[in-house]
Design a protein around this motif. Structure first.
Motif, PDB file in Angstrom:
ATOM      1  N   ALA A  58       0.865  -1.177   0.000  1.00 14.68           N
ATOM      2  CA  ALA A  58       0.000   0.000   0.000  1.00 14.68           C
ATOM      3  C   ALA A  58       0.902   1.227   0.000  1.00 14.68           C
ATOM      4  O   ALA A  58       1.731   1.382   0.893  1.00 14.68           O
ATOM      5  CB  ALA A  58      -0.899  -0.007   1.227  1.00 14.68           C
ATOM      6  N   PRO A  59       0.785   2.110  -0.992  1.00 10.75           N
ATOM      7  CA  PRO A  59       1.647   3.291  -1.041  1.00 10.75           C
ATOM      8  C   PRO A  59       1.210   4.350  -0.024  1.00 10.75           C
ATOM      9  O   PRO A  59       0.023   4.581   0.175  1.00 10.75           O
ATOM     10  CB  PRO A  59       1.480   3.804  -2.465  1.00 10.75           C
ATOM     11  N   TYR A  60       2.215   4.986   0.595  1.00 14.36           N
ATOM     12  CA  TYR A  60       1.966   6.059   1.559  1.00 14.36           C
ATOM     13  C   TYR A  60       2.906   7.215   1.258  1.00 14.36           C
ATOM     14  O   TYR A  60       4.107   7.019   1.113  1.00 14.36           O
ATOM     15  CB  TYR A  60       2.193   5.564   2.988  1.00 14.36           C
TER      16      TYR A  60
ATOM     17  N   HIS B 201       0.885  12.892  -6.952  1.00 11.82           N
ATOM     18  CA  HIS B 201       0.891  11.987  -8.113  1.00 11.82           C
ATOM     19  C   HIS B 201       2.310  11.554  -8.463  1.00 11.82           C
ATOM     20  O   HIS B 201       2.551  10.393  -8.792  1.00 11.82           O
ATOM     21  CB  HIS B 201       0.206  12.631  -9.321  1.00 11.82           C
ATOM     22  N   ALA B 202       3.246  12.499  -8.380  1.00 12.61           N
ATOM     23  CA  ALA B 202       4.646  12.173  -8.669  1.00 12.61           C
ATOM     24  C   ALA B 202       5.182  11.169  -7.639  1.00 12.61           C
ATOM     25  O   ALA B 202       5.904  10.228  -8.001  1.00 12.61           O
ATOM     26  CB  ALA B 202       5.503  13.436  -8.667  1.00 12.61           C
ATOM     27  N   GLY B 203       4.834  11.354  -6.380  1.00 15.37           N
ATOM     28  CA  GLY B 203       5.263  10.417  -5.336  1.00 15.37           C
ATOM     29  C   GLY B 203       4.697   9.025  -5.545  1.00 15.37           C
ATOM     30  O   GLY B 203       5.414   8.023  -5.426  1.00 15.37           O
TER      31      GLY B 203
ATOM     32  N   TRP C  47       6.692  -6.328  -7.077  1.00 18.90           N
ATOM     33  CA  TRP C  47       5.581  -6.189  -6.133  1.00 18.90           C
ATOM     34  C   TRP C  47       4.381  -5.566  -6.827  1.00 18.90           C
ATOM     35  O   TRP C  47       4.514  -4.812  -7.777  1.00 18.90           O
ATOM     36  CB  TRP C  47       5.960  -5.285  -4.966  1.00 18.90           C
ATOM     37  N   GLN C  48       3.213  -5.862  -6.321  1.00 21.61           N
ATOM     38  CA  GLN C  48       1.986  -5.223  -6.795  1.00 21.61           C
ATOM     39  C   GLN C  48       1.644  -4.067  -5.858  1.00 21.61           C
ATOM     40  O   GLN C  48       1.848  -4.165  -4.651  1.00 21.61           O
ATOM     41  CB  GLN C  48       0.833  -6.220  -6.802  1.00 21.61           C
ATOM     42  N   VAL C  49       1.120  -3.014  -6.431  1.00 25.08           N
ATOM     43  CA  VAL C  49       0.687  -1.856  -5.641  1.00 25.08           C
ATOM     44  C   VAL C  49      -0.831  -1.898  -5.554  1.00 25.08           C
ATOM     45  O   VAL C  49      -1.513  -2.125  -6.557  1.00 25.08           O
ATOM     46  CB  VAL C  49       1.157  -0.534  -6.299  1.00 25.08           C
ATOM     47  N   THR C  50      -1.345  -1.676  -4.373  1.00 22.09           N
ATOM     48  CA  THR C  50      -2.800  -1.687  -4.186  1.00 22.09           C
ATOM     49  C   THR C  50      -3.428  -0.512  -4.933  1.00 22.09           C
ATOM     50  O   THR C  50      -2.774   0.483  -5.214  1.00 22.09           O
ATOM     51  CB  THR C  50      -3.165  -1.590  -2.689  1.00 22.09           C
TER      52      THR C  50
ATOM     53  N   ALA D 253       6.653   3.561   1.458  1.00 22.21           N
ATOM     54  CA  ALA D 253       6.740   5.023   1.514  1.00 22.21           C
ATOM     55  C   ALA D 253       7.971   5.475   0.754  1.00 22.21           C
ATOM     56  O   ALA D 253       8.863   4.676   0.454  1.00 22.21           O
ATOM     57  CB  ALA D 253       6.824   5.486   2.966  1.00 22.21           C
ATOM     58  N   ILE D 254       8.031   6.754   0.458  1.00 22.91           N
ATOM     59  CA  ILE D 254       9.180   7.280  -0.272  1.00 22.91           C
ATOM     60  C   ILE D 254      10.432   7.249   0.593  1.00 22.91           C
ATOM     61  O   ILE D 254      11.502   6.873   0.141  1.00 22.91           O
ATOM     62  CB  ILE D 254       8.887   8.689  -0.812  1.00 22.91           C
TER      63      ILE D 254
END
Length: 186
Positions: free
Chosen positions: A82-84, A94-96, A109-112, A148-149
């Motif tokens: 899950a991206p945070y 959006h860039a992040g 990996w798959q992103v949710t 996370a970034i």
């Protein structure tokens, strides 16, 4: 009173004194030889520097992550994250998310579909609705971890960070970041 001085039959040795919860009383302690203890470099009583503490937490984070990724692989499941982000809405967010998606794809990996974010300056962790939602979402089985970034997107405080790692770990989740220039091979 049942303690280590009582035999398995509940009979107390007549030669042993009755003990209170404080096993070493003052008269006994006075008879003990005094020892001078000089802290050494690796003495556990010497507090870690913040840098050393952060390094140990990074090792722990990577260990937790490797364990969970290996477990997913053993079950033949793709790793889902899950991206945070800690960004303002709009182009920066959006860039992040795009950076996270690119890195995740490179890792296999798959992103949710659901993404999570907090805005502005990092507030205390308990006040970040986006981070809490990401943790709950992953804990419900939608992801193996949160990507996370960078660590500062969560916290730069080592104690708070340790709590986040433990919170995720007991739920079978990991925390990952995009690699930094420090992580790149020389």
């Amino acid at each position: 009173m049942h303690d280590f001085l009582t035999s398995s039959y509940g009979v107390r040795s007549p030669n042993l004194p009755e003990l209170t919860p404080y096993a070493v009383t003052a008269p006994v302690a006075e008879k003990l030889p005094r020892q001078q203890v000089t802290p050494q470099g690796n003495d556990v009583t010497t507090p870690l520097s913040p840098r050393a503490h952060a390094a140990r937490l990074e090792v722990l984070r990577r260990k937790y992550m490797a364990h969970i990724i290996a477990a997913a692989a053993c079950h033949g499941r793709p790793v889902r994250v899950a991206p945070y982000t800690l960004t303002q809405p709009g182009a920066e967010r959006h860039a992040g998310i795009e950076l996270i998606e690119k890195y995740a794809a490179g890792m296999g990996w798959q992103v949710t579909r659901s993404t999570f974010a907090a805005m502005g300056q990092p507030s205390p962790l308990a006040q970040r609705a986006g981070l809490g939602a990401a943790c709950r979402y992953a804990a419900q089985g939608y992801a193996h971890g949160i990507l996370a970034i960078a660590r500062p997107a969560l916290t730069t405080d080592n104690e708070a960070y340790a709590q986040v790692l433990e919170h995720l770990h007991v739920r079978g989740l990991f925390l990952a970041y995009l690699p930094t220039e420090r992580d790149a091979p020389a």
